[in-house]
Motif scaffolding. Structure first.
Motif, PDB file in Angstrom:
ATOM      1  N   HIS A 181       0.849  -1.189   0.000  1.00  0.00           N
ATOM      2  CA  HIS A 181       0.000   0.000   0.000  1.00  0.00           C
ATOM      3  C   HIS A 181       0.891   1.249   0.000  1.00  0.00           C
ATOM      4  CE1 HIS A 181      -3.625   2.358   0.629  1.00  0.00           C
ATOM      5  NE2 HIS A 181      -3.086   2.952   1.683  1.00  0.00           N
ATOM      6  N   VAL A 182       0.423   2.303  -0.668  1.00  0.00           N
ATOM      7  CA  VAL A 182       1.168   3.576  -0.716  1.00  0.00           C
ATOM      8  C   VAL A 182       0.195   4.732  -0.560  1.00  0.00           C
ATOM      9  CG1 VAL A 182       3.163   2.807  -2.089  1.00  0.00           C
ATOM     10  CG2 VAL A 182       1.058   3.569  -3.233  1.00  0.00           C
ATOM     11  N   ALA A 183       0.731   5.864  -0.115  1.00  0.00           N
ATOM     12  CA  ALA A 183      -0.043   7.099   0.009  1.00  0.00           C
ATOM     13  C   ALA A 183       0.937   8.264  -0.054  1.00  0.00           C
ATOM     14  CB  ALA A 183      -0.835   7.112   1.310  1.00  0.00           C
ATOM     15  N   ILE A 184       0.432   9.494   0.029  1.00  0.00           N
ATOM     16  CA  ILE A 184       1.300  10.677  -0.048  1.00  0.00           C
ATOM     17  C   ILE A 184       1.165  11.503   1.217  1.00  0.00           C
ATOM     18  CG2 ILE A 184       1.702  12.877  -1.244  1.00  0.00           C
ATOM     19  CD1 ILE A 184       1.035  11.487  -3.843  1.00  0.00           C
ATOM     20  N   TYR A 185       2.327  11.822   1.817  1.00  0.00           N
ATOM     21  CA  TYR A 185       2.352  12.664   3.014  1.00  0.00           C
ATOM     22  C   TYR A 185       2.135  14.116   2.595  1.00  0.00           C
ATOM     23  CZ  TYR A 185       3.995  14.794   7.369  1.00  0.00           C
ATOM     24  OH  TYR A 185       4.080  15.523   8.527  1.00  0.00           O
ATOM     25  N   ILE A 186       1.185  14.800   3.270  1.00  0.00           N
ATOM     26  CA  ILE A 186       0.862  16.179   2.873  1.00  0.00           C
ATOM     27  C   ILE A 186       1.316  17.205   3.911  1.00  0.00           C
ATOM     28  CG2 ILE A 186      -1.096  15.434   1.470  1.00  0.00           C
ATOM     29  CD1 ILE A 186      -2.924  16.441   3.791  1.00  0.00           C
ATOM     30  N   GLY A 187       1.972  16.745   4.969  1.00  0.00           N
ATOM     31  CA  GLY A 187       2.440  17.658   6.002  1.00  0.00           C
ATOM     32  C   GLY A 187       1.474  17.708   7.170  1.00  0.00           C
ATOM     33  N   GLY A 188       1.928  18.279   8.273  1.00  0.00           N
ATOM     34  CA  GLY A 188       1.080  18.403   9.452  1.00  0.00           C
ATOM     35  C   GLY A 188       0.738  17.080  10.090  1.00  0.00           C
ATOM     36  N   GLY A 189       1.509  16.032   9.781  1.00  0.00           N
ATOM     37  CA  GLY A 189       1.242  14.711  10.364  1.00  0.00           C
ATOM     38  C   GLY A 189       0.140  13.950   9.660  1.00  0.00           C
ATOM     39  N   ASN A 190      -0.254  14.399   8.481  1.00  0.00           N
ATOM     40  CA  ASN A 190      -1.352  13.750   7.755  1.00  0.00           C
ATOM     41  C   ASN A 190      -0.905  13.205   6.402  1.00  0.00           C
ATOM     42  OD1 ASN A 190      -3.132  14.425   9.835  1.00  0.00           O
ATOM     43  ND2 ASN A 190      -3.750  16.343   8.839  1.00  0.00           N
ATOM     44  N   PHE A 191      -1.668  12.239   5.880  1.00  0.00           N
ATOM     45  CA  PHE A 191      -1.416  11.713   4.547  1.00  0.00           C
ATOM     46  C   PHE A 191      -2.743  11.544   3.819  1.00  0.00           C
ATOM     47  CE2 PHE A 191      -2.110   7.872   7.085  1.00  0.00           C
ATOM     48  CZ  PHE A 191      -2.942   7.111   6.281  1.00  0.00           C
ATOM     49  N   ILE A 192      -2.670  11.461   2.495  1.00  0.00           N
ATOM     50  CA  ILE A 192      -3.848  11.204   1.672  1.00  0.00           C
ATOM     51  C   ILE A 192      -3.557   9.988   0.802  1.00  0.00           C
ATOM     52  CG2 ILE A 192      -5.247  12.039  -0.263  1.00  0.00           C
ATOM     53  CD1 ILE A 192      -4.974  14.859   0.866  1.00  0.00           C
ATOM     54  N   GLY A 193      -4.513   9.084   0.749  1.00  0.00           N
ATOM     55  CA  GLY A 193      -4.352   7.902  -0.071  1.00  0.00           C
ATOM     56  C   GLY A 193      -5.688   7.330  -0.496  1.00  0.00           C
ATOM     57  N   ALA A 194      -5.636   6.531  -1.544  1.00  0.00           N
ATOM     58  CA  ALA A 194      -6.828   5.764  -1.943  1.00  0.00           C
ATOM     59  C   ALA A 194      -6.827   4.535  -1.022  1.00  0.00           C
ATOM     60  CB  ALA A 194      -6.747   5.371  -3.413  1.00  0.00           C
ATOM     61  N   GLN A 195      -7.645   4.587   0.020  1.00  0.00           N
ATOM     62  CA  GLN A 195      -7.501   3.659   1.126  1.00  0.00           C
ATOM     63  C   GLN A 195      -8.042   2.255   0.810  1.00  0.00           C
ATOM     64  OE1 GLN A 195      -5.745   4.862   3.557  1.00  0.00           O
ATOM     65  NE2 GLN A 195      -5.704   3.021   4.815  1.00  0.00           N
ATOM     66  N   ASN A 196      -9.306   2.191   0.464  1.00  0.00           N
ATOM     67  CA  ASN A 196      -9.950   0.907   0.172  1.00  0.00           C
ATOM     68  C   ASN A 196     -11.313   1.189  -0.462  1.00  0.00           C
ATOM     69  OD1 ASN A 196     -11.842   1.365   2.406  1.00  0.00           O
ATOM     70  ND2 ASN A 196     -10.099   0.827   3.740  1.00  0.00           N
ATOM     71  N   PRO A 197     -11.975   0.155  -0.979  1.00  0.00           N
ATOM     72  CA  PRO A 197     -13.263   0.380  -1.655  1.00  0.00           C
ATOM     73  C   PRO A 197     -14.327   1.040  -0.784  1.00  0.00           C
ATOM     74  CG  PRO A 197     -12.403  -1.778  -2.222  1.00  0.00           C
ATOM     75  CD  PRO A 197     -11.514  -1.241  -1.128  1.00  0.00           C
ATOM     76  N   SER A 198     -14.265   0.829   0.520  1.00  0.00           N
ATOM     77  CA  SER A 198     -15.294   1.403   1.382  1.00  0.00           C
ATOM     78  C   SER A 198     -14.991   2.845   1.777  1.00  0.00           C
ATOM     79  CB  SER A 198     -15.461   0.561   2.658  1.00  0.00           C
ATOM     80  OG  SER A 198     -14.239   0.525   3.377  1.00  0.00           O
ATOM     81  N   SER A 199     -13.718   3.210   1.804  1.00  0.00           N
ATOM     82  CA  SER A 199     -13.338   4.568   2.228  1.00  0.00           C
ATOM     83  C   SER A 199     -13.083   5.501   1.045  1.00  0.00           C
ATOM     84  CB  SER A 199     -12.082   4.517   3.101  1.00  0.00           C
ATOM     85  OG  SER A 199     -12.311   3.747   4.256  1.00  0.00           O
ATOM     86  N   GLY A 200     -12.583   4.955  -0.038  1.00  0.00           N
ATOM     87  CA  GLY A 200     -12.224   5.782  -1.184  1.00  0.00           C
ATOM     88  C   GLY A 200     -10.949   6.582  -0.894  1.00  0.00           C
ATOM     89  N   VAL A 201     -10.813   7.740  -1.534  1.00  0.00           N
ATOM     90  CA  VAL A 201      -9.644   8.603  -1.322  1.00  0.00           C
ATOM     91  C   VAL A 201      -9.917   9.446  -0.080  1.00  0.00           C
ATOM     92  CG1 VAL A 201      -8.170  10.408  -2.268  1.00  0.00           C
ATOM     93  CG2 VAL A 201      -9.150   8.660  -3.792  1.00  0.00           C
ATOM     94  N   VAL A 202      -9.034   9.296   0.938  1.00  0.00           N
ATOM     95  CA  VAL A 202      -9.277   9.960   2.227  1.00  0.00           C
ATOM     96  C   VAL A 202      -7.987  10.558   2.779  1.00  0.00           C
ATOM     97  CG1 VAL A 202     -11.252   8.527   2.879  1.00  0.00           C
ATOM     98  CG2 VAL A 202      -8.922   7.746   3.400  1.00  0.00           C
ATOM     99  N   GLU A 203      -8.166  11.437   3.747  1.00  0.00           N
ATOM    100  CA  GLU A 203      -7.045  12.018   4.486  1.00  0.00           C
ATOM    101  C   GLU A 203      -7.074  11.475   5.902  1.00  0.00           C
ATOM    102  OE1 GLU A 203      -5.507  16.379   6.177  1.00  0.00           O
ATOM    103  OE2 GLU A 203      -6.757  16.277   4.360  1.00  0.00           O
ATOM    104  N   HIS A 204      -5.901  11.045   6.377  1.00  0.00           N
ATOM    105  CA  HIS A 204      -5.809  10.487   7.730  1.00  0.00           C
ATOM    106  C   HIS A 204      -4.524  10.990   8.393  1.00  0.00           C
ATOM    107  CE1 HIS A 204      -9.201   7.804   7.852  1.00  0.00           C
ATOM    108  NE2 HIS A 204      -8.797   7.102   6.777  1.00  0.00           N
ATOM    109  N   PRO A 205      -4.500  10.987   9.730  1.00  0.00           N
ATOM    110  CA  PRO A 205      -3.239  11.254  10.430  1.00  0.00           C
ATOM    111  C   PRO A 205      -2.369   9.997  10.375  1.00  0.00           C
ATOM    112  CG  PRO A 205      -4.958  10.803  12.020  1.00  0.00           C
ATOM    113  CD  PRO A 205      -5.629  10.859  10.678  1.00  0.00           C
ATOM    114  N   LEU A 206      -1.069  10.191  10.529  1.00  0.00           N
ATOM    115  CA  LEU A 206      -0.157   9.043  10.505  1.00  0.00           C
ATOM    116  C   LEU A 206      -0.517   8.014  11.562  1.00  0.00           C
ATOM    117  CD1 LEU A 206       3.269  10.874   9.993  1.00  0.00           C
ATOM    118  CD2 LEU A 206       2.047   9.485   8.305  1.00  0.00           C
ATOM    119  N   SER A 207      -1.056   8.488  12.666  1.00  0.00           N
ATOM    120  CA  SER A 207      -1.410   7.582  13.762  1.00  0.00           C
ATOM    121  C   SER A 207      -2.543   6.627  13.386  1.00  0.00           C
ATOM    122  CB  SER A 207      -1.811   8.385  15.004  1.00  0.00           C
ATOM    123  OG  SER A 207      -2.915   9.240  14.725  1.00  0.00           O
ATOM    124  N   TYR A 208      -3.279   6.963  12.338  1.00  0.00           N
ATOM    125  CA  TYR A 208      -4.372   6.097  11.892  1.00  0.00           C
ATOM    126  C   TYR A 208      -3.820   4.743  11.459  1.00  0.00           C
ATOM    127  CZ  TYR A 208      -7.976   4.217   8.781  1.00  0.00           C
ATOM    128  OH  TYR A 208      -8.892   3.383   8.149  1.00  0.00           O
TER     129      TYR A 208
END
Length: 218
Positions: A181-208
């Motif tokens: 799995h891959v995603a892109i870090y956008i700063g502020g401790g958060n990343f955006i990625g195409a997570q899964n079919p149920s979530s779609g493209v989302v923003e999450h904190p690294l702690s997620y």
């Protein structure tokens, strides 16, 4: 003694004495003349040497003044040269930094605009993505052609520590070269990625979901 002879002898003696005196005066005069000539010659020689010394001293002073002036001009020119070099270096570095910052901003802006879109396995946009399809599409906006799958994307840049993340870094889960799995870090401790079919493209904190590693491409 005959008085006449006595007078004659007396006159002769007087004449001799007068001659001796005259000769002595002549000798004294010649001696004085010689001494005067010697003194004059010595004075002329001393004056000549003194003038020569003055000329040498003046020439040395002029040479020293020229050298001092040249050194001052060189010293004055050097800071200007260094300043110009520093300005040029700073300008070049600033341009490079601006280019990188602009590229990163474009990548981050792109993924932020995709939040809310669907996750579809094998999709590369523009309406839906899978995780590596989103990362590939984001970098394509700045002219960087990344590999298509997450395994290859996890080694497509320079490995960086998770404690030294910068916006635009590619996060991966799993091993480098075998990421799932891959995603892109956008700063502020958060990343955006195409997570899964149920979530779609989302923003999450690294702690997620703590990533395994990261690579830096731009």
């Amino acid at each position: 003694m005959n008085p006449l002879n006595e007078i004659t002898q007396t006159l002769s003696l007087s004449q001799l004495r007068a001659a001796d005196a005259t000769a002595q005066v002549a000798v004294d005069y010649q001696l004085q003349a010689s001494q005067a000539q010697a003194t004059e010659a010595a004075l002329k020689s001393a004056l000549h040497h003194k003038q020569a010394d003055r000329k040498k001293a003046a020439a040395a002073a002029r040479a020293k003044a020229r050298a001092k002036k040249a050194a001052a001009e060189k010293a004055a020119a050097r800071p200007m040269s260094l300043a110009a070099d520093a300005t040029s270096t700073h300008s070049t570095a600033a341009s490079a930094s601006s280019a990188v910052s602009g590229s990163v901003a474009a990548v981050v802006s792109f993924v932020q605009a995709q939040v809310g879109k669907s996750y579809v396995m094998g999709a590369t946009g523009p309406d839906a993505y899978d995780c590596s399809g989103l990362v590939q599409a984001a970098y394509r906006t700045i002219g960087v052609d990344l590999p298509r799958v997450s395994e290859d994307q996890s080694t497509a840049g320079t490995q960086v520590s998770l404690s030294d993340l910068q916006p635009g870094d590619i996060l991966y889960w799993g091993g480098a070269g075998s990421a799932y799995h891959v995603a892109i870090y956008i700063g502020g401790g958060n990343f955006i990625g195409a997570q899964n079919p149920s979530s779609g493209v989302v923003e999450h904190p690294l702690s997620y979901d703590e990533p395994t590693g990261a690579v830096r491409v731009a």
